[in-house]
Structures are given as C-alpha cells and as structure tokens.
Design a protein around this motif. Structure first.
Motif, PDB file in Angstrom:
ATOM      1  N   ASP A 210     -44.267 -15.820  29.357  1.00 12.59           N
ATOM      2  CA  ASP A 210     -44.039 -16.706  30.504  1.00 12.59           C
ATOM      3  C   ASP A 210     -45.184 -16.603  31.504  1.00 12.59           C
ATOM      4  O   ASP A 210     -45.629 -17.633  32.064  1.00 12.59           O
ATOM      5  CB  ASP A 210     -42.717 -16.350  31.181  1.00 12.59           C
ATOM      6  CG  ASP A 210     -41.516 -16.653  30.292  1.00 12.59           C
ATOM      7  OD1 ASP A 210     -41.672 -17.459  29.356  1.00 12.59           O
ATOM      8  OD2 ASP A 210     -40.436 -16.071  30.530  1.00 12.59           O
ATOM      9  N   ARG A 211     -45.657 -15.389  31.743  1.00 12.26           N
ATOM     10  CA  ARG A 211     -46.772 -15.216  32.678  1.00 12.26           C
ATOM     11  C   ARG A 211     -48.026 -15.927  32.173  1.00 12.26           C
ATOM     12  O   ARG A 211     -48.708 -16.620  32.936  1.00 12.26           O
ATOM     13  CB  ARG A 211     -47.049 -13.724  32.862  1.00 12.26           C
ATOM     14  CG  ARG A 211     -48.196 -13.413  33.819  1.00 12.26           C
ATOM     15  CD  ARG A 211     -48.436 -11.922  33.881  1.00 12.26           C
ATOM     16  NE  ARG A 211     -48.798 -11.388  32.585  1.00 12.26           N
ATOM     17  CZ  ARG A 211     -50.032 -11.438  32.083  1.00 12.26           C
ATOM     18  NH1 ARG A 211     -51.015 -12.013  32.786  1.00 12.26           N
ATOM     19  NH2 ARG A 211     -50.296 -10.925  30.905  1.00 12.26           N
ATOM     20  N   GLN A 212     -48.309 -15.776  30.900  1.00  9.73           N
ATOM     21  CA  GLN A 212     -49.478 -16.450  30.340  1.00  9.73           C
ATOM     22  C   GLN A 212     -49.319 -17.968  30.375  1.00  9.73           C
ATOM     23  O   GLN A 212     -50.301 -18.692  30.608  1.00  9.73           O
ATOM     24  CB  GLN A 212     -49.698 -15.975  28.907  1.00  9.73           C
ATOM     25  CG  GLN A 212     -50.110 -14.511  28.789  1.00  9.73           C
ATOM     26  CD  GLN A 212     -50.461 -14.119  27.374  1.00  9.73           C
ATOM     27  OE1 GLN A 212     -50.884 -14.959  26.587  1.00  9.73           O
ATOM     28  NE2 GLN A 212     -50.295 -12.851  27.044  1.00  9.73           N
ATOM     29  N   ALA A 213     -48.069 -18.450  30.154  1.00 14.13           N
ATOM     30  CA  ALA A 213     -47.841 -19.901  30.214  1.00 14.13           C
ATOM     31  C   ALA A 213     -48.122 -20.434  31.613  1.00 14.13           C
ATOM     32  O   ALA A 213     -48.737 -21.502  31.781  1.00 14.13           O
ATOM     33  CB  ALA A 213     -46.411 -20.217  29.796  1.00 14.13           C
ATOM     34  N   VAL A 214     -47.648 -19.705  32.654  1.00 14.20           N
ATOM     35  CA  VAL A 214     -47.904 -20.123  34.039  1.00 14.20           C
ATOM     36  C   VAL A 214     -49.404 -20.140  34.321  1.00 14.20           C
ATOM     37  O   VAL A 214     -49.939 -21.069  34.947  1.00 14.20           O
ATOM     38  CB  VAL A 214     -47.163 -19.195  35.021  1.00 14.20           C
ATOM     39  CG1 VAL A 214     -47.581 -19.484  36.460  1.00 14.20           C
ATOM     40  CG2 VAL A 214     -45.660 -19.354  34.873  1.00 14.20           C
ATOM     41  N   ILE A 215     -50.099 -19.102  33.849  1.00 12.14           N
ATOM     42  CA  ILE A 215     -51.549 -19.036  34.069  1.00 12.14           C
ATOM     43  C   ILE A 215     -52.253 -20.197  33.364  1.00 12.14           C
ATOM     44  O   ILE A 215     -53.127 -20.858  33.943  1.00 12.14           O
ATOM     45  CB  ILE A 215     -52.087 -17.682  33.574  1.00 12.14           C
ATOM     46  CG1 ILE A 215     -51.541 -16.548  34.445  1.00 12.14           C
ATOM     47  CG2 ILE A 215     -53.613 -17.675  33.586  1.00 12.14           C
ATOM     48  CD1 ILE A 215     -51.917 -15.173  33.957  1.00 12.14           C
ATOM     49  N   PHE A 216     -51.841 -20.474  32.126  1.00 12.98           N
ATOM     50  CA  PHE A 216     -52.463 -21.568  31.388  1.00 12.98           C
ATOM     51  C   PHE A 216     -52.222 -22.911  32.080  1.00 12.98           C
ATOM     52  O   PHE A 216     -53.129 -23.752  32.176  1.00 12.98           O
ATOM     53  CB  PHE A 216     -51.917 -21.613  29.961  1.00 12.98           C
ATOM     54  CG  PHE A 216     -52.376 -20.456  29.119  1.00 12.98           C
ATOM     55  CD1 PHE A 216     -53.541 -19.765  29.422  1.00 12.98           C
ATOM     56  CD2 PHE A 216     -51.625 -20.048  28.015  1.00 12.98           C
ATOM     57  CE1 PHE A 216     -53.958 -18.699  28.658  1.00 12.98           C
ATOM     58  CE2 PHE A 216     -52.035 -18.980  27.239  1.00 12.98           C
ATOM     59  CZ  PHE A 216     -53.202 -18.299  27.572  1.00 12.98           C
ATOM     60  N   GLU A 217     -50.976 -23.133  32.562  1.00 14.61           N
ATOM     61  CA  GLU A 217     -50.672 -24.394  33.245  1.00 14.61           C
ATOM     62  C   GLU A 217     -51.471 -24.526  34.537  1.00 14.61           C
ATOM     63  O   GLU A 217     -51.972 -25.613  34.865  1.00 14.61           O
ATOM     64  CB  GLU A 217     -49.172 -24.471  33.542  1.00 14.61           C
ATOM     65  CG  GLU A 217     -48.316 -24.648  32.288  1.00 14.61           C
ATOM     66  CD  GLU A 217     -46.836 -24.640  32.607  1.00 14.61           C
ATOM     67  OE1 GLU A 217     -46.506 -24.477  33.806  1.00 14.61           O
ATOM     68  OE2 GLU A 217     -46.017 -24.799  31.683  1.00 14.61           O
ATOM     69  N   ALA A 218     -51.571 -23.420  35.298  1.00 14.21           N
ATOM     70  CA  ALA A 218     -52.331 -23.463  36.545  1.00 14.21           C
ATOM     71  C   ALA A 218     -53.808 -23.751  36.278  1.00 14.21           C
ATOM     72  O   ALA A 218     -54.445 -24.559  36.978  1.00 14.21           O
ATOM     73  CB  ALA A 218     -52.174 -22.140  37.302  1.00 14.21           C
ATOM     74  N   GLU A 219     -54.351 -23.098  35.264  1.00 14.13           N
ATOM     75  CA  GLU A 219     -55.754 -23.338  34.928  1.00 14.13           C
ATOM     76  C   GLU A 219     -55.962 -24.769  34.445  1.00 14.13           C
ATOM     77  O   GLU A 219     -56.970 -25.411  34.775  1.00 14.13           O
ATOM     78  CB  GLU A 219     -56.204 -22.335  33.869  1.00 14.13           C
ATOM     79  CG  GLU A 219     -56.285 -20.895  34.383  1.00 14.13           C
ATOM     80  CD  GLU A 219     -56.682 -19.927  33.285  1.00 14.13           C
ATOM     81  OE1 GLU A 219     -56.677 -20.352  32.108  1.00 14.13           O
ATOM     82  OE2 GLU A 219     -56.997 -18.755  33.598  1.00 14.13           O
TER      83      GLU A 219
END
Length: 289
Positions: A210-219
C-alpha cells in the motif's frame, strides 16, 4: 583272490582320500577339531587335508545373517511405554570365537545377539522422549546402538553387527489414545503459531505494498502535472506566436467561434441591441474583444 584284495585296497584308498580331503567355499568359514578340541580356528577357502576319524571340520555360512527379534516393551524418558519390533544384520568375523561361544550353533548366536539388542534398545529409548524415538532421532538411535553392540560382540561372540533397524513402533492400547491426543494438541499449537507468523508477515507485506502504491500514484500525478504544465506552456507559446504573426486573422477566428457557440442551439432566444459590440465585427470588421 588277488583281484578282491586289489578292489578292497582301491576302495580303502578312496575311502581314506574321501575322508582326508575337504573343500571350504568362498561363502563359508570353517574350524578344525581334533577329538573335540579346537586346533585350527580359521581355515581359509580352498582344498584342505585332515586326518580321517581324528580331525573334524565344522563349516559356517560367512554371509550376512538376519536376526529377527521378538516385539518387546520399552519405556521412554517420560515413562511412556512402546512396543518395539526390531531386526539385526550380522556376520561371522572370528570363526574360532564364534565356535567357542556358541558351539557352532547359529540359533544360539542369534539368541545372544537378540538379548544384547533388547538391552541396548532399553537404554537408548529410555534416554529419549516419545517424539524423538518415533520421528526425531530414530536414525541416530540405531547408529548409536550398532556402534555400542560392535564394541563387545566381536570379542565375545565373534560376530560383527552390520545394522540394527526398527520395523515397527506401536503404542500399547492403554496409552495410545492419550498419546495421540497429546500429539494432536502439540501439532495444532505449532500450526497456530505458523498461521500467526504468516499473518504477521502478510500484514507487513500488504502495508509495504500500500505504501509503494501511494508513492507510485503520487509520483505519477507529479509527473502528469509537470507534463501537463509543459504542454500548456508550449500551447500558450504556440498561440502567442500565431497571434503575433496575424492579429487581425486571430481576432476574426475568435469572433467566428463566438458566433458558432452562441447560435449552435436552435431553441435558444437571444435579445441583443444591433448596435452592441457583439455585432461590430459583422458590421464594420471590428473583432469582438
């Protein structure tokens, strides 16, 4: 008469030779006795001579023998009874000692070995728990027992123990149910620990995903906004360049677009003053600002 004497002499020679010569096979071990006393403790394979009616030869099978011990009851470290059925593989290595200890009786040798195996199993099983005997350390138990037996069997009986194996381990009927219940409880506890550990790992993996998904979406959103801004800037530059090249034509196109959007719907009604700035371009070529 001479013929009868000759035939008798030949018969006597054949009889003496037949009782004087003997053969020891490669798969045999043999000893020679003289009036019951051991005079040759290990006769090699091949053709040999003995004194008829004075020497006696005893032959034994030198191949690997099997001793199947009867089932015996032993107690584990926690005083749990087990019914153990075992067998051993052995062979003669000191034929003289074998004859002296057993008088050449293979059954006697097997009986002596079986007693020692039972004593060794009693000691080995008594030093281990039920789980270790049944599953955990059975191979170690057999190796230790084989080494222990070979420390004395060669010198005492003249045999070498090749291997000792347990064919079957059963629980007595009076303790079987309680032991099975305990084993089931223990396995359920271990299973629950494994499930809890797996669930903990799963939670950590999901949180990291989930953390990586949030980071990917933000980027991705950041990159999209940057690209959109660059596109808008480039479009504005193109519009400005086009307007600066022919401002009158650009104003004319803006007026046409405004008329097109205003009169696109037939059901709308629009009340305007003909002298308003909206119609100036149609009247005198002045573009709508």
């Amino acid at each position: 008469m001479k013929n009868f004497l000759l035939i008798g002499l030949v018969f006597l020679v054949v009889l003496v030779a037949g009782n004087s010569l003997f053969v020891v096979k490669e798969t045999e071990r043999a000893v020679m006795l003289q009036f019951g006393e051991l005079v040759n403790a290990d006769i090699a394979p091949g053709l040999h001579f003995k004194i008829p009616w004075v020497n006696t030869v005893r032959k034994f099978d030198a191949r690997i023998q099997t001793e199947d011990s009867p089932s015996e009851r032993f107690l584990t470290l926690e005083q749990k009874a087990l019914e153990v059925d075992s067998y051993a593989k052995w062979r003669i290595i000191d034929v003289g000692q074998f004859y002296v200890s057993t008088r050449g009786n293979v059954a006697t040798a097997g009986s002596l070995l079986s007693e020692r195996i039972n004593d060794g199993l009693r000691d080995q099983i008594g030093a281990r728990t039920l789980i270790e005997v049944v599953a955990g350390e059975r191979d170690e138990l057999m190796l230790a027992l084989t080494e222990e037996l070979n420390q004395t069997t060669a010198s005492d009986i003249g045999i070498e123990v090749i291997d000792v194996r347990v064919k079957r381990i059963d629980l007595p009927d009076d303790v079987r149910s309680s032991v099975y219940d305990r084993m089931i409880t223990e396995r359920n506890r271990e299973a629950q620990e494994l499930r809890s550990r797996g669930e903990e790992l799963a939670i950590g993996i999901r949180a990291d995903a989930d953390r990586q998904a949030v980071i990917f979406e933000a980027e991705a959103y950041r990159d999209a906004e940057r690209i959109r801004g660059e596109g808008d800037a480039e479009a504005t530059g193109i519009y400005a360049d086009a307007y600066s090249r022919d401002t009158e034509f650009y104003a004319f196109m803006r007026s046409l677009n405004a008329y097109k959007e205003t009169f696109s719907s037939k059901g709308d009604m629009l009340l305007l003053d003909p002298d308003s700035d909206y119609f100036k371009y149609l009247k005198d070529g002045v573009p709508v600002q």
